[in-house]
Design a protein around this motif. Sequence first.
Motif, PDB file in Angstrom:
ATOM      1  N   THR A 246       3.900  -0.712   3.387  1.00 41.08           N
ATOM      2  CA  THR A 246       4.688  -1.906   3.134  1.00 41.08           C
ATOM      3  C   THR A 246       3.767  -3.117   3.112  1.00 41.08           C
ATOM      4  O   THR A 246       2.999  -3.320   4.049  1.00 41.08           O
ATOM      5  CB  THR A 246       5.768  -2.105   4.226  1.00 41.08           C
ATOM      6  OG1 THR A 246       6.572  -0.925   4.282  1.00 41.08           O
ATOM      7  CG2 THR A 246       6.634  -3.316   3.927  1.00 41.08           C
ATOM      8  N   MET A 247       3.849  -3.881   2.031  1.00 37.44           N
ATOM      9  CA  MET A 247       3.171  -5.178   1.972  1.00 37.44           C
ATOM     10  C   MET A 247       4.172  -6.183   2.520  1.00 37.44           C
ATOM     11  O   MET A 247       5.261  -6.327   1.967  1.00 37.44           O
ATOM     12  CB  MET A 247       2.807  -5.564   0.539  1.00 37.44           C
ATOM     13  CG  MET A 247       1.648  -4.812  -0.057  1.00 37.44           C
ATOM     14  SD  MET A 247       0.065  -4.917   0.806  1.00 37.44           S
ATOM     15  CE  MET A 247      -0.128  -6.668   1.073  1.00 37.44           C
ATOM     16  N   VAL A 248       3.814  -6.828   3.617  1.00 40.64           N
ATOM     17  CA  VAL A 248       4.697  -7.805   4.242  1.00 40.64           C
ATOM     18  C   VAL A 248       4.182  -9.191   3.862  1.00 40.64           C
ATOM     19  O   VAL A 248       3.146  -9.637   4.348  1.00 40.64           O
ATOM     20  CB  VAL A 248       4.742  -7.623   5.773  1.00 40.64           C
ATOM     21  CG1 VAL A 248       5.726  -8.613   6.390  1.00 40.64           C
ATOM     22  CG2 VAL A 248       5.136  -6.191   6.129  1.00 40.64           C
ATOM     23  N   CYS A 249       4.904  -9.841   2.994  1.00 35.82           N
ATOM     24  CA  CYS A 249       4.485 -11.137   2.445  1.00 35.82           C
ATOM     25  C   CYS A 249       5.113 -12.267   3.248  1.00 35.82           C
ATOM     26  O   CYS A 249       6.311 -12.249   3.515  1.00 35.82           O
ATOM     27  CB  CYS A 249       4.888 -11.238   0.977  1.00 35.82           C
ATOM     28  SG  CYS A 249       4.192  -9.900  -0.020  1.00 35.82           S
ATOM     29  N   PHE A 250       4.306 -13.244   3.577  1.00 35.97           N
ATOM     30  CA  PHE A 250       4.730 -14.343   4.430  1.00 35.97           C
ATOM     31  C   PHE A 250       5.648 -15.335   3.711  1.00 35.97           C
ATOM     32  O   PHE A 250       6.540 -15.899   4.319  1.00 35.97           O
ATOM     33  CB  PHE A 250       3.492 -15.063   4.959  1.00 35.97           C
ATOM     34  CG  PHE A 250       3.791 -16.206   5.870  1.00 35.97           C
ATOM     35  CD1 PHE A 250       4.276 -15.982   7.143  1.00 35.97           C
ATOM     36  CD2 PHE A 250       3.575 -17.518   5.467  1.00 35.97           C
ATOM     37  CE1 PHE A 250       4.562 -17.038   8.001  1.00 35.97           C
ATOM     38  CE2 PHE A 250       3.858 -18.578   6.304  1.00 35.97           C
ATOM     39  CZ  PHE A 250       4.348 -18.338   7.576  1.00 35.97           C
ATOM     40  N   ASP A 251       5.446 -15.532   2.408  1.00 36.83           N
ATOM     41  CA  ASP A 251       6.221 -16.555   1.699  1.00 36.83           C
ATOM     42  C   ASP A 251       6.600 -16.072   0.295  1.00 36.83           C
ATOM     43  O   ASP A 251       6.156 -15.012  -0.145  1.00 36.83           O
ATOM     44  CB  ASP A 251       5.451 -17.882   1.635  1.00 36.83           C
ATOM     45  CG  ASP A 251       4.094 -17.757   0.970  1.00 36.83           C
ATOM     46  OD1 ASP A 251       3.881 -16.813   0.174  1.00 36.83           O
ATOM     47  OD2 ASP A 251       3.232 -18.622   1.235  1.00 36.83           O
ATOM     48  N   ASP A 252       7.435 -16.858  -0.383  1.00 35.08           N
ATOM     49  CA  ASP A 252       7.917 -16.510  -1.726  1.00 35.08           C
ATOM     50  C   ASP A 252       6.777 -16.309  -2.717  1.00 35.08           C
ATOM     51  O   ASP A 252       6.790 -15.363  -3.507  1.00 35.08           O
ATOM     52  CB  ASP A 252       8.820 -17.627  -2.291  1.00 35.08           C
ATOM     53  CG  ASP A 252      10.222 -17.604  -1.727  1.00 35.08           C
ATOM     54  OD1 ASP A 252      10.636 -16.570  -1.173  1.00 35.08           O
ATOM     55  OD2 ASP A 252      10.905 -18.642  -1.847  1.00 35.08           O
ATOM     56  N   ARG A 253       5.816 -17.222  -2.719  1.00 38.04           N
ATOM     57  CA  ARG A 253       4.705 -17.174  -3.666  1.00 38.04           C
ATOM     58  C   ARG A 253       3.940 -15.850  -3.534  1.00 38.04           C
ATOM     59  O   ARG A 253       3.644 -15.189  -4.531  1.00 38.04           O
ATOM     60  CB  ARG A 253       3.783 -18.373  -3.420  1.00 38.04           C
ATOM     61  CG  ARG A 253       2.644 -18.489  -4.369  1.00 38.04           C
ATOM     62  CD  ARG A 253       1.886 -19.820  -4.128  1.00 38.04           C
ATOM     63  NE  ARG A 253       0.578 -19.740  -4.702  1.00 38.04           N
ATOM     64  CZ  ARG A 253      -0.513 -19.391  -4.055  1.00 38.04           C
ATOM     65  NH1 ARG A 253      -0.474 -19.114  -2.772  1.00 38.04           N
ATOM     66  NH2 ARG A 253      -1.674 -19.329  -4.680  1.00 38.04           N
ATOM     67  N   THR A 254       3.661 -15.466  -2.309  1.00 32.10           N
ATOM     68  CA  THR A 254       2.933 -14.217  -2.065  1.00 32.10           C
ATOM     69  C   THR A 254       3.783 -13.018  -2.464  1.00 32.10           C
ATOM     70  O   THR A 254       3.306 -12.094  -3.131  1.00 32.10           O
ATOM     71  CB  THR A 254       2.513 -14.133  -0.585  1.00 32.10           C
ATOM     72  OG1 THR A 254       1.755 -15.307  -0.255  1.00 32.10           O
ATOM     73  CG2 THR A 254       1.665 -12.903  -0.314  1.00 32.10           C
ATOM     74  N   TYR A 255       5.036 -13.032  -2.086  1.00 36.37           N
ATOM     75  CA  TYR A 255       5.959 -11.947  -2.441  1.00 36.37           C
ATOM     76  C   TYR A 255       5.988 -11.741  -3.959  1.00 36.37           C
ATOM     77  O   TYR A 255       5.834 -10.616  -4.444  1.00 36.37           O
ATOM     78  CB  TYR A 255       7.360 -12.254  -1.900  1.00 36.37           C
ATOM     79  CG  TYR A 255       8.408 -11.281  -2.372  1.00 36.37           C
ATOM     80  CD1 TYR A 255       8.542 -10.029  -1.770  1.00 36.37           C
ATOM     81  CD2 TYR A 255       9.255 -11.597  -3.428  1.00 36.37           C
ATOM     82  CE1 TYR A 255       9.501  -9.128  -2.210  1.00 36.37           C
ATOM     83  CE2 TYR A 255      10.219 -10.708  -3.867  1.00 36.37           C
ATOM     84  CZ  TYR A 255      10.333  -9.473  -3.264  1.00 36.37           C
ATOM     85  OH  TYR A 255      11.271  -8.580  -3.708  1.00 36.37           O
ATOM     86  N   HIS A 256       6.164 -12.815  -4.708  1.00 40.85           N
ATOM     87  CA  HIS A 256       6.255 -12.697  -6.172  1.00 40.85           C
ATOM     88  C   HIS A 256       4.938 -12.228  -6.784  1.00 40.85           C
ATOM     89  O   HIS A 256       4.941 -11.463  -7.761  1.00 40.85           O
ATOM     90  CB  HIS A 256       6.746 -13.999  -6.793  1.00 40.85           C
ATOM     91  CG  HIS A 256       8.179 -14.282  -6.457  1.00 40.85           C
ATOM     92  ND1 HIS A 256       9.221 -13.477  -6.865  1.00 40.85           N
ATOM     93  CD2 HIS A 256       8.746 -15.252  -5.710  1.00 40.85           C
ATOM     94  CE1 HIS A 256      10.361 -13.936  -6.401  1.00 40.85           C
ATOM     95  NE2 HIS A 256      10.104 -15.019  -5.693  1.00 40.85           N
ATOM     96  N   ALA A 257       3.816 -12.624  -6.215  1.00 43.00           N
ATOM     97  CA  ALA A 257       2.514 -12.158  -6.713  1.00 43.00           C
ATOM     98  C   ALA A 257       2.375 -10.642  -6.521  1.00 43.00           C
ATOM     99  O   ALA A 257       1.871  -9.941  -7.399  1.00 43.00           O
ATOM    100  CB  ALA A 257       1.374 -12.894  -6.011  1.00 43.00           C
TER     101      ALA A 257
END
Length: 175
Positions: A149-160
């Motif tokens: 699981t890639m746990v992304c801290f914010d929207d920008r990271t999640y979308h990337a």
Amino acid sequence: MSLNIIQGDITKQAVDAIVNAANTTLLGGGGVDGAIHRAAGPKLLEACRPLHGCPTGEAKITPGFDLPARYVIHTPGPVWRGGTHQEAKLLHNSYQNSLSLAEQNKCRSVAFPSISTGVYRFPLTQGARIAVDTIQTFLTTAKFVENVTMVCFDDRTYHAYVAALSNHIQKEELR
């Protein structure tokens, strides 16, 4: 075998191992490193001291202590210095060596943060591509690791990361 991308707090992930985007001292720091040390409690720092640090791109493992994860895999990612100092290879190595250590310790589930794309300024799009490609390739031969699981801290990271995974899948379908 699967790679999942979520937005959330890595310290809350109930997995066999969480990966810490550590600094080379392994003695705590800011960002995700500080958050993991705070959530794990003071025993994590005690466990890291005798490891005598860790070179960039390598990985070391400790118990998870007060975290819901059994282990913490510490890996110092590269600081971005323009892309001419082996940064891409070192970032690949951080993911690869963390996954290898998870495999050696028979971990079935692993959660990663986006290594080096915060204060270390690694370009997010390139970092996400390296992470996704390394993880997807690793999963094709893993014996124990089943779920990353890639746990992304914010929207920008999640979308990337969603875009990087979509691009990886499209490339695989063209083969």
